[in-house]
Write a protein that holds these residues in place. Structure first.
Motif, PDB file in Angstrom:
ATOM      1  N   SER A  49       5.251  -6.690   5.018  1.00  0.00           N
ATOM      2  CA  SER A  49       5.811  -6.926   3.681  1.00  0.00           C
ATOM      3  C   SER A  49       6.318  -8.354   3.588  1.00  0.00           C
ATOM      4  CB  SER A  49       6.959  -5.939   3.431  1.00  0.00           C
ATOM      5  OG  SER A  49       7.695  -6.297   2.275  1.00  0.00           O
ATOM      6  N   TYR A  50       6.123  -8.939   2.387  1.00  0.00           N
ATOM      7  CA  TYR A  50       6.586 -10.301   2.156  1.00  0.00           C
ATOM      8  C   TYR A  50       7.930 -10.334   1.414  1.00  0.00           C
ATOM      9  CZ  TYR A  50       1.954 -11.996   3.500  1.00  0.00           C
ATOM     10  OH  TYR A  50       0.800 -12.284   4.183  1.00  0.00           O
ATOM     11  N   GLY A  51       8.421  -9.164   1.044  1.00  0.00           N
ATOM     12  CA  GLY A  51       9.697  -9.111   0.340  1.00  0.00           C
ATOM     13  C   GLY A  51       9.863  -7.775  -0.343  1.00  0.00           C
ATOM     14  N   ALA A  52      11.027  -7.579  -0.946  1.00  0.00           N
ATOM     15  CA  ALA A  52      11.311  -6.309  -1.616  1.00  0.00           C
ATOM     16  C   ALA A  52      10.214  -5.981  -2.620  1.00  0.00           C
ATOM     17  CB  ALA A  52      12.672  -6.375  -2.301  1.00  0.00           C
ATOM     18  N   GLY A  53       9.747  -4.740  -2.554  1.00  0.00           N
ATOM     19  CA  GLY A  53       8.722  -4.261  -3.474  1.00  0.00           C
ATOM     20  C   GLY A  53       7.295  -4.518  -3.043  1.00  0.00           C
ATOM     21  N   SER A  54       7.086  -5.299  -1.996  1.00  0.00           N
ATOM     22  CA  SER A  54       5.716  -5.601  -1.560  1.00  0.00           C
ATOM     23  C   SER A  54       5.394  -4.911  -0.254  1.00  0.00           C
ATOM     24  CB  SER A  54       5.519  -7.108  -1.397  1.00  0.00           C
ATOM     25  OG  SER A  54       5.751  -7.535  -0.068  1.00  0.00           O
ATOM     26  N   THR A  55       4.169  -4.419  -0.146  1.00  0.00           N
ATOM     27  CA  THR A  55       3.648  -3.922   1.128  1.00  0.00           C
ATOM     28  C   THR A  55       2.188  -4.327   1.233  1.00  0.00           C
ATOM     29  OG1 THR A  55       3.009  -1.775   0.205  1.00  0.00           O
ATOM     30  CG2 THR A  55       5.197  -1.918   1.201  1.00  0.00           C
ATOM     31  N   GLU A  56       1.770  -4.620   2.449  1.00  0.00           N
ATOM     32  CA  GLU A  56       0.402  -5.031   2.722  1.00  0.00           C
ATOM     33  C   GLU A  56      -0.133  -4.211   3.891  1.00  0.00           C
ATOM     34  OE1 GLU A  56      -1.079  -7.333   0.871  1.00  0.00           O
ATOM     35  OE2 GLU A  56       0.726  -8.001  -0.206  1.00  0.00           O
ATOM     36  N   LYS A  57      -1.443  -3.945   3.873  1.00  0.00           N
ATOM     37  CA  LYS A  57      -2.055  -3.227   4.982  1.00  0.00           C
ATOM     38  C   LYS A  57      -2.326  -4.164   6.149  1.00  0.00           C
ATOM     39  CE  LYS A  57      -4.284   0.260   2.097  1.00  0.00           C
ATOM     40  NZ  LYS A  57      -5.574   0.872   1.678  1.00  0.00           N
ATOM     41  N   GLY A  58      -2.026  -3.644   7.344  1.00  0.00           N
ATOM     42  CA  GLY A  58      -2.358  -4.376   8.552  1.00  0.00           C
ATOM     43  C   GLY A  58      -3.705  -3.943   9.092  1.00  0.00           C
ATOM     44  N   ASP A  59      -3.821  -3.881  10.399  1.00  0.00           N
ATOM     45  CA  ASP A  59      -5.100  -3.563  11.028  1.00  0.00           C
ATOM     46  C   ASP A  59      -5.387  -2.066  11.117  1.00  0.00           C
ATOM     47  OD1 ASP A  59      -4.497  -6.250  13.337  1.00  0.00           O
ATOM     48  OD2 ASP A  59      -5.700  -6.259  11.498  1.00  0.00           O
ATOM     49  N   ILE A  60      -4.342  -1.254  11.188  1.00  0.00           N
ATOM     50  CA  ILE A  60      -4.537   0.201  11.362  1.00  0.00           C
ATOM     51  C   ILE A  60      -3.657   0.971  10.380  1.00  0.00           C
ATOM     52  CG2 ILE A  60      -5.344   0.119  13.756  1.00  0.00           C
ATOM     53  CD1 ILE A  60      -2.406   0.805  14.573  1.00  0.00           C
ATOM     54  N   PRO A  61      -3.872   0.843   9.064  1.00  0.00           N
ATOM     55  CA  PRO A  61      -2.982   1.471   8.089  1.00  0.00           C
ATOM     56  C   PRO A  61      -3.254   2.948   7.798  1.00  0.00           C
ATOM     57  CG  PRO A  61      -4.702   0.254   6.965  1.00  0.00           C
ATOM     58  CD  PRO A  61      -4.909   0.016   8.439  1.00  0.00           C
ATOM     59  N   ASP A  62      -4.428   3.448   8.230  1.00  0.00           N
ATOM     60  CA  ASP A  62      -4.802   4.812   7.853  1.00  0.00           C
ATOM     61  C   ASP A  62      -3.814   5.824   8.398  1.00  0.00           C
ATOM     62  OD1 ASP A  62      -8.425   4.292   8.126  1.00  0.00           O
ATOM     63  OD2 ASP A  62      -6.957   3.708   6.608  1.00  0.00           O
ATOM     64  N   GLY A  63      -3.344   6.720   7.507  1.00  0.00           N
ATOM     65  CA  GLY A  63      -2.392   7.746   7.897  1.00  0.00           C
ATOM     66  C   GLY A  63      -0.942   7.314   7.757  1.00  0.00           C
ATOM     67  N   TYR A  64      -0.720   6.083   7.335  1.00  0.00           N
ATOM     68  CA  TYR A  64       0.636   5.540   7.193  1.00  0.00           C
ATOM     69  C   TYR A  64       0.839   4.945   5.796  1.00  0.00           C
ATOM     70  CZ  TYR A  64       0.384   5.450  12.338  1.00  0.00           C
ATOM     71  OH  TYR A  64       0.219   5.765  13.665  1.00  0.00           O
ATOM     72  N   LYS A  65       2.051   5.099   5.300  1.00  0.00           N
ATOM     73  CA  LYS A  65       2.486   4.391   4.107  1.00  0.00           C
ATOM     74  C   LYS A  65       3.724   3.593   4.459  1.00  0.00           C
ATOM     75  CE  LYS A  65       2.841   6.713   0.290  1.00  0.00           C
ATOM     76  NZ  LYS A  65       3.177   7.795  -0.663  1.00  0.00           N
ATOM     77  N   ALA A  66       3.989   2.559   3.658  1.00  0.00           N
ATOM     78  CA  ALA A  66       5.182   1.759   3.889  1.00  0.00           C
ATOM     79  C   ALA A  66       5.939   1.597   2.586  1.00  0.00           C
ATOM     80  CB  ALA A  66       4.808   0.395   4.453  1.00  0.00           C
ATOM     81  N   SER A  67       7.223   1.350   2.720  1.00  0.00           N
ATOM     82  CA  SER A  67       8.078   1.152   1.554  1.00  0.00           C
ATOM     83  C   SER A  67       9.101   0.076   1.868  1.00  0.00           C
ATOM     84  CB  SER A  67       8.784   2.468   1.191  1.00  0.00           C
ATOM     85  OG  SER A  67       9.720   2.263   0.148  1.00  0.00           O
ATOM     86  N   ARG A  68       9.251  -0.881   0.924  1.00  0.00           N
ATOM     87  CA  ARG A  68      10.237  -1.960   1.095  1.00  0.00           C
ATOM     88  C   ARG A  68      11.126  -1.966  -0.151  1.00  0.00           C
ATOM     89  NH1 ARG A  68      10.008  -7.347   3.347  1.00  0.00           N
ATOM     90  NH2 ARG A  68      12.199  -7.949   3.573  1.00  0.00           N
ATOM     91  N   PRO A  69      12.147  -1.125  -0.149  1.00  0.00           N
ATOM     92  CA  PRO A  69      12.995  -1.021  -1.338  1.00  0.00           C
ATOM     93  C   PRO A  69      13.984  -2.171  -1.506  1.00  0.00           C
ATOM     94  CG  PRO A  69      13.778   0.434   0.392  1.00  0.00           C
ATOM     95  CD  PRO A  69      12.494  -0.152   0.884  1.00  0.00           C
TER      96      PRO A  69
END
Lengths: 112, 111
Positions: A49-69
């Motif tokens: 993540s580059y900051g609040a509200g942003s998420t980006e996929k890395g190399d192995i994102p399948d099966g995972y979610k991310a949250s940056r509140p």
């Protein structure tokens, strides 16, 4: 040095259950990262993540979610945990001027 | 994508001996970071070294970016140096802030 904390430190989950791993940093870094570490693979990037509200996929994102509140908090969410997600998970934060990264202590997740 | 090769994969030293850990990478990079992982699991940043040579105590990091290589020299090893050392590479064509990790060098120092 950057202060990065993770919770829980250890977690046992059941297959199909939902797991949330939390990360907090107190150094006002814009960038945050989630990695997993498995024997023979080193550290692999899942989401970042580059900051609040942003998420980006890395190399192995399948099966995972991310949250940056917020600037301080970055969570990794396993909606339907599987035994293949048994691993040690590390969170890191990074300074935007140099991109130097600072790591948390890790969370050991076991999915039965 | 960026490939990071670390050598040797493992190393056993007698206390007092020196060690040279190597890191080679496949694509252009603008930064290199060395980490030490305690046997208990925590990763600690040893050096952030985009280029040139840096010293801290018994440790020396050298990065030669245009040759796509870096090294970590440990002098007069101690048993407390035992653990795993990771090289991580970023910049070049990689997304901002991303690091690509090598598989690590496991160091064991025996008394």
């Amino acid at each position: 040095e950057a202060a990065v904390t993770q919770s829980p430190r250890n977690k046992v989950a059941v297959t199909g259950g939902k797991v949330t791993l939390s990360c907090n940093q107190t150094n006002n870094h814009n960038n945050m990262y989630w990695y997993r570490q498995d024997t023979g693979h080193g550290l692999r990037l899942i989401h970042y993540s580059y900051g609040a509200g942003s998420t980006e996929k890395g190399d192995i994102p399948d099966g995972y979610k991310a949250s940056r509140p917020s600037q301080e908090n970055f969570s990794l969410i396993l909606e339907l945990a599987t035994p293949s997600q048994t691993s040690v998970y590390f969170c890191a934060s990074g300074d935007v001027s140099s991109y130097e990264q600072y790591f948390g202590p890790g969370t050991r997740l076991t999915v039965l | 994508g960026q490939q990071v090769q670390q050598s040797p994969a493992s190393l056993v030293l007698q206390e007092g001996e020196n060690a040279e850990l190597q890191c080679n990478f496949s694509s252009t990079a603008t930064r290199l970071q060395w980490f030490y992982q305690h046997p208990g699991g925590r990763l600690v940043s040893l050096f952030y070294n985009p280029s040139g040579t840096k010293h801290t105590g018994r440790l020396t990091s050298t990065t030669v970016t245009n040759e796509r290589r870096g090294s970590l020299h440990i002098s007069s090893s101690q048993t407390t140096d035992s653990g795993t050392y990771f090289c991580a590479i970023g910049g070049g064509g990689s997304a901002l802030g991303r690091l690509h990790f090598g598989a690590g060098t496991q160091l064991i120092v025996i008394p």
